[in-house]
Write a protein that holds these residues in place. Structure first.
Motif, PDB file in Angstrom:
ATOM      1  N   ILE A 313      21.125  19.798  16.537  1.00  0.00           N
ATOM      2  CA  ILE A 313      21.271  18.532  16.943  1.00  0.00           C
ATOM      3  C   ILE A 313      22.276  17.588  15.887  1.00  0.00           C
ATOM      4  O   ILE A 313      23.073  16.983  16.144  1.00  0.00           O
ATOM      5  N   LEU A 314      21.837  17.913  14.549  1.00  0.00           N
ATOM      6  CA  LEU A 314      22.672  17.179  13.536  1.00  0.00           C
ATOM      7  C   LEU A 314      24.212  17.742  13.320  1.00  0.00           C
ATOM      8  O   LEU A 314      24.935  16.804  13.372  1.00  0.00           O
ATOM      9  N   GLY A 315      24.319  18.980  13.481  1.00  0.00           N
ATOM     10  CA  GLY A 315      25.809  19.629  13.687  1.00  0.00           C
ATOM     11  C   GLY A 315      26.540  19.073  14.798  1.00  0.00           C
ATOM     12  O   GLY A 315      27.801  18.567  14.751  1.00  0.00           O
ATOM     13  N   ILE A 316      26.062  19.040  15.844  1.00  0.00           N
ATOM     14  CA  ILE A 316      26.624  18.455  17.006  1.00  0.00           C
ATOM     15  C   ILE A 316      27.138  17.176  17.109  1.00  0.00           C
ATOM     16  O   ILE A 316      27.989  16.669  17.276  1.00  0.00           O
ATOM     17  N   SER A 317      25.968  16.310  16.589  1.00  0.00           N
ATOM     18  CA  SER A 317      26.131  14.962  16.697  1.00  0.00           C
ATOM     19  C   SER A 317      27.246  14.532  15.644  1.00  0.00           C
ATOM     20  O   SER A 317      27.992  13.389  15.842  1.00  0.00           O
ATOM     21  N   SER A 318      27.428  15.165  14.490  1.00  0.00           N
ATOM     22  CA  SER A 318      28.343  15.084  13.522  1.00  0.00           C
ATOM     23  C   SER A 318      29.541  15.240  13.897  1.00  0.00           C
ATOM     24  O   SER A 318      30.548  14.520  13.810  1.00  0.00           O
ATOM     25  N   LEU A 319      29.773  16.166  14.633  1.00  0.00           N
ATOM     26  CA  LEU A 319      30.903  16.599  15.325  1.00  0.00           C
ATOM     27  C   LEU A 319      31.482  15.646  16.154  1.00  0.00           C
ATOM     28  O   LEU A 319      32.708  15.263  16.492  1.00  0.00           O
ATOM     29  N   ALA A 320      30.621  15.237  17.114  1.00  0.00           N
ATOM     30  CA  ALA A 320      30.816  14.206  18.210  1.00  0.00           C
ATOM     31  C   ALA A 320      31.134  12.801  17.531  1.00  0.00           C
ATOM     32  O   ALA A 320      32.152  12.543  18.103  1.00  0.00           O
ATOM     33  N   LEU A 321      30.601  12.488  16.464  1.00  0.00           N
ATOM     34  CA  LEU A 321      30.999  11.089  15.838  1.00  0.00           C
ATOM     35  C   LEU A 321      32.485  11.367  15.122  1.00  0.00           C
ATOM     36  O   LEU A 321      33.121  10.279  15.319  1.00  0.00           O
ATOM     37  N   GLN A 322      32.563  12.505  14.632  1.00  0.00           N
ATOM     38  CA  GLN A 322      34.068  12.658  13.925  1.00  0.00           C
ATOM     39  C   GLN A 322      34.950  12.501  15.023  1.00  0.00           C
ATOM     40  O   GLN A 322      36.081  11.882  14.815  1.00  0.00           O
TER      41      GLN A 322
END
Length: 328
Positions: A313-322
């Motif tokens: 979840i952390l990896g995906i959310s970081s990518l999405a926010l970037q």
């Protein structure tokens, strides 16, 4: 002299184990110092139990109680408050957004998996903030069972290794720039050594930026400890504000402010960060001395599953926010 005789043997064991873990961690950075310290402590614990030697116990207990706060305070000298401004507006959005998503996911997933409170907190803070350092800070406040601390560290280690292996090729596949990858690694990988390893695998500029982002992310230790301390006292009645904040949190914040003034020379900061890492290794070695296979088995598989879900979840959310904020 009596105090030294009583505590000296255990303190010496903690120092030797921390030094050995630090040396071996430099040789095998994928394993990392925290895991090596924990493993070394576990092996010494087996030896001590088999021989029935109790002379190390007082010093080991003293090391855990006194060294942890000092290590956390020294971390502050490498985290100048002004660095938050320097990482840029878009970075702050990704940093804060990722932390909020991680906290919400931890709350929801932890309840769905019916994890005990301490295990959920330790794995969650280790995954979302800064690995062993955040677990150490949380441990100083909530004082969980040692086997839960060890299991949380083991969980963090597993997904650190996965991240180091998986993130760089994924970053190339997604066509990320070095700064964008550094931001992703710095916000989604939890341990500093693993952040650096993943960054180096992608590129030198990525490694440099990833470490800066990771240091800024580590500042979340301050509200984490304050929040946990308030939570620990909520059922004990009204307590004056100044008494609810752990002293090491206040000193950590003061150290961060001091670092921002530029009084601390860069060479001193580097040395002090090494001392802090060594102290944390000593504390983790002490935790390791009390572990047994039976204690670890009682934790079950759910904390590991919890850590895996949070990492994804952390990896995906970081990518999405970037991507949402224009980082490519």
């Amino acid at each position: 002299m009596t105090h030294l005789r009583r505590h000296g043997p255990g303190l010496l064991v903690a120092a030797v184990l921390a030094t050995a873990a630090t040396f071996l961690g430099a040789v095998w950075p994928v394993l990392g110092v925290p895991v090596l310290a924990l493993a070394g402590g576990a092996m010494f614990g087996v030896f001590a139990r088999r021989t029935g030697d109790e002379r190390f116990t007082p010093g080991l207990a003293s090391a855990q109680q006194r060294l942890l706060g000092a290590a956390i305070v020294l971390l502050g000298l490498g985290l100048p408050v002004g660095a938050v401004v320097g990482v840029g507006r878009g970075t702050i959005v990704v940093l804060i957004g990722t932390l909020l998503v991680g906290a919400l996911a931890a709350l929801v997933v932890g309840r769905l998996l019916a994890l005990d409170r301490d295990s959920a907190i330790l794995v969650a803070v280790g995954t979302t903030i800064c690995g062993a350092s955040a677990i150490a800070a949380a441990t100083a406040v909530i004082k969980p069972d040692r086997e839960r601390t060890a299991y949380a560290l083991g969980t963090i280690f597993v997904f650190n290794v996965v991240a180091v292996l998986v993130y760089p090729p994924l970053g190339h596949l997604l066509g990320m720039s070095e700064q964008a990858f550094g931001l992703w690694a710095g916000t989604a990988i939890n341990d500093t050594s693993s952040v650096l390893a993943a960054g180096v695998a992608f590129g030198s500029a990525a490694a440099h930026f990833a470490v800066i982002v990771k240091l800024v992310r580590s500042l979340a230790i301050i509200p984490l400890c304050v929040g946990l301390h308030f939570g620990a006292r909520r059922d004990s009645g009204v307590t004056p504000l100044w008494r609810t904040i752990p002293l090491f949190v206040v000193l950590f914040l003061a150290a961060s402010a001091l670092a921002a003034t530029g009084v601390i020379r860069p060479s001193w900061t580097t040395a002090l960060s090494h001392v802090s890492a060594w102290l944390i290794a000593a504390v983790l070695a002490v935790v390791g001395t009390t572990l047994t296979p039976q204690r670890l088995r009682t934790a079950g598989h759910r904390p590991l599953l919890f850590g895996g879900i949070l990492s994804v979840i952390l990896g995906i959310s970081s990518l999405a926010l970037q991507f949402a904020t224009g980082w490519r």
